[in-house]
Every structure is written in structure tokens, then in C-alpha cells.
Write a protein that holds these residues in place. Structure first.
Motif: not given
Length: 91
Positions: A22-28, A32-35, A40-41, A84-90
Motif C-alpha cells: 500500500g505504501m509503495a502504491m501510494r508513492a507511485y 509516478s515512478r515505475k520503481a 509493490s509487485l 532489488m530491481y526497484s532499488l536499482v532503477t529508482y
């Protein structure tokens, strides 16, 4: 007694994981960051692995432990790869 402790610890993990989803979706939505979608996934997959394993364990009376562990570790691993991918592509 051990089954009850397993269920409680899994439910705590699921609630914490869904909170992070939920927190990651709110941040998105805010940034609008795809990371944040990948984050969240990743948490969703980890939660799905834990929940599916717990449900299957109780339904099957804790038979087939090897396959339960395979599903759990597989979903958790893929989930953490997305984290990990979300952290690398942030950027």
C-alpha cells in the motif's frame, strides 16, 4: 501449538507486507515512478508466497512439505528480485 505460532507469524508477515504494498502504491500515485510499481509487485509476490504456503499447509495437513517450500521460496525469491530491481532503477 506450533501450527498456531506458524499461522500467527505468517499473518503478521502478510499484514506487514500488504502495508508495504500500500505504501509503495501510494508513492507511485504521488511520484509516478515505475520503481514504486516494481517495489509493490515484489512485496506482493513475497506476501503471496507466504499466504499460499500457509493456506496449502493447513489444507493438506502439512503433507508435501518439499513442494510447499519450493513454492514459498520461489515466490519470495522473485519478489525480492523485483524489490532489488526497484532499488536499482529508482533514478
Amino acid at each position: 501449538m506450533i501450527e498456531l505460532l506458524y499461522a500467527i507469524s505468517t499473518l503478521v508477515f502478510v499484514v506487514a507486507g500488504l502495508t508495504m504494498v500500500g505504501m509503495a502504491m501510494r508513492a507511485y500515485v504521488q511520484t509516478s515512478r515505475k520503481a514504486m510499481l516494481h517495489l509493490s509487485l515484489g512485496f506482493s509476490l513475497a506476501v503471496a508466497g507466504a499466504a499460499a504456503t500457509m493456506i496449502s499447509a493447513f489444507v493438506n495437513d502439512f503433507e508435501g512439505v518439499k513442494s510447499l517450500l519450493l513454492v514459498n521460496s520461489g515466490l519470495t525469491t522473485f519478489g525480492y528480485l523485483f524489490v532489488m530491481y526497484s532499488l536499482v532503477t529508482y533514478d
